[in-house]
Scaffold this active site. Structure first.
Site, PDB file in Angstrom:
ATOM      1  CB  THR A   9      83.518  42.286  93.039  1.00 48.32           C
ATOM      2  OG1 THR A   9      84.334  41.763  93.683  1.00 48.32           O
ATOM      3  CG2 THR A   9      83.508  43.321  93.975  1.00 48.32           C
ATOM      4  CG  ASP A  10      83.493  36.943  93.986  1.00 47.25           C
ATOM      5  OD1 ASP A  10      84.276  38.161  93.997  1.00 47.25           O
ATOM      6  OD2 ASP A  10      84.883  36.261  93.862  1.00 47.25           O
ATOM      7  CD  GLU A  11      87.352  41.027  97.320  1.00 52.02           C
ATOM      8  OE1 GLU A  11      87.430  42.445  97.672  1.00 52.02           O
ATOM      9  OE2 GLU A  11      88.084  40.255  96.151  1.00 52.02           O
ATOM     10  CE1 TYR A  66      87.677  47.150  94.534  1.00 51.35           C
ATOM     11  CE2 TYR A  66      86.629  44.876  95.703  1.00 51.35           C
ATOM     12  CZ  TYR A  66      86.766  45.858  93.856  1.00 51.35           C
ATOM     13  OH  TYR A  66      86.280  45.077  92.798  1.00 51.35           O
ATOM     14  CE  LYS A 118      82.534  47.612  92.111  1.00 48.02           C
ATOM     15  NZ  LYS A 118      82.878  48.076  90.465  1.00 48.02           N
TER      16      LYS A 118
END
Ligand code: NAD
Ligand code: DAU
Length: 348
Positions: free
Chosen positions: A131-133, A156, A160
């Site tokens: 993810t870009d997060e 989260y 990741k």
């Protein structure tokens, strides 16, 4: 001929990836490995589940012995790893679930693949979907590139980020062949209604309040899920080994503007008067650690692999709304039972 293990295939993005691969590659055997948590739903795959090149295995990636058995049973040649706990709000309520599945589960899979493929690692690929997060939050300007430093802000995104680091470390240390992609916010059919767009579609249908966090001026970069699946296909087949690719929609929206567009489109489709659904907008307490803005620079995947989104946001959103209005049984099934308890805990 490949025997591809796709993890998390009963979830939102995974089901689109499975459908694409099963239909496009009749010579590949596609093994869907999923624990069927609250987010996993075999209804998402009922149009392809009888295909001769598709198999489902109900397995938790925390179960290392079961992973070993499944690799041997299907002679797995490649992995596309999507299984994860994926909702930021749940990670704030219960971080350890994210540590177990997203970090320990990923390391279990890496270990299984490394051991099973040890005779010739050069014939196999471990593709990790991320993810870009992991990059944290942007200010008013700038974009995330593949070289942006990791700076995760939620349990989260921290989990990741850790899983991405493990994948990278297994490539360096053990010479496992890997690739990672980091994607922005997806939307589309089969999206579980805990996430912004499907939750608000469901609430508009039921004339329930639309809970906008904080000032509503948070920005996300939205990508239609089928375009993400097409990008995964390209990265899997043509991506550079041990490299990373950012995937995004070139499509930034402030939450409140997106919600107003959604209300407008839904009022038209439901035959309601203009502005009716906007009355449901309710500003509520902000999400802790809420990232202000995400936006992806997808130049690399565009120039190297020729990928770009195929649908505009207006088209994708209209298709998504139509899908939810048509699939009321799916929506009713996933919002019965435990969903009500989650909703009460989150929003009461
Ligand atoms: P999802 O929550 O809809 O689906 C996750 C799937 O993983 C479910 O089918 C669930 O049953 C399965 N799963 C969860 N824990 C498991 C375990 N321990 N063992 C086996 N299976 C398990 O998630 P999604 O939105 O489809 O996201 C898929 C992947 O893509 C995730 O890795 C996520 O981090 C990443 N991603 C998501 C988005 C997005 O906008 N949704 C964007 C970028 C990246
Ligand atoms: O950027 C990629 C990520 O996008 C993925 O890695 C995650 O798995 C996925 O869940 C998504 O994370 P977000 O936190 O951005 O998505 P979510 O739909 O939860 O929220 C989108 C925005 O809407 C965010 O700014 C929070 C806000 N929001 C969300 C909900 C659920 C609200 O204002 N109200 C809500 O009720």
């Amino acid at each position: 001929m490949k025997n591809i293990l796709i993890t998390g295939g009963a979830g939102f993005i995974g089901s689109h990836v499975i459908r694409l691969f099963v239909n496009k590659y009749p010579n590949y055997k596609i093994v869907n490995l999923d624990a069927l948590t609250y987010a996993g739903n075999l209804e998402n795959l009922k149009d392809i589940d009888q295909a001769s090149n598709y198999v489902f295995e109900k397995i938790n990636i925390l179960d290392a012995d079961a992973l070993k058995t499944v690799f041997a049973k299907h002679n797995i040649t490649d992995v596309i790893h999507l299984a994860a706990e994926s909702h930021v709000d749940r990670s704030i309520l219960s971080p350890l679930d994210f540590v177990y599945t997203n970090i320990v589960g990923t390391v279990n899979l890496l270990n299984t693949a490394k051991e099973f493929w040890k005779e010739d690692l050069t014939k196999h690929l471990f593709y990790h979907v991320s993810t870009d997060e992991v990059y944290g939050a942007l200010g008013e300007t700038g974009l995330f590139t593949e070289t942006t430093s990791y700076s995760p802000n939620s349990p989260y995104s921290a989990s990741k980020a850790a899983s991405d680091h493990f994948v990278r470390a297994y490539a360096e240390t053990y010479h496992l062949q890997t690739v990672i992609s980091n994607c922005s916010n997806n939307y589309g059919p089969f999206h579980f209604p805990e996430k912004l767009i499907p939750l608000f579609i469901n609430n508009i249908i039921n004339k329930k309040p639309l809970p906008v966090y904080g000032d509503g001026l948070y920005t996300r970069d939205w990508l239609f899920v089928k375009d993400h699946a097409l990008a995964i296909d390209l990265v899997f087949h043509n991506g550079k080994l041990n490299d990373t690719y950012n995937i995004g929609g070139f499509n930034e929206w402030k939450n409140i503007d997106l919600v107003k567009l959604l209300c407008q489109q839904m009022d038209e489709k439901l035959g309601r008067s203009t502005g009716e659904s906007e009355q449901l907008i309710t500003y509520i307490k902000d999400r802790p650690g809420h990232d202000r803005r995400y936006a992806i620079d997808a130049t690399k995947i565009n120039t190297e692999l020729g990928w770009k989104p195929t649908v505009t946001f207006e088209q994708g959103l209209a298709q998504t709304i139509d899908w939810y209005l048509k699939n009321t049984e799916w929506l009713n099934n996933v919002t019965s039972g435990n969903y009500a308890k989650y909703y009460e805990a989150m929003y009461s």
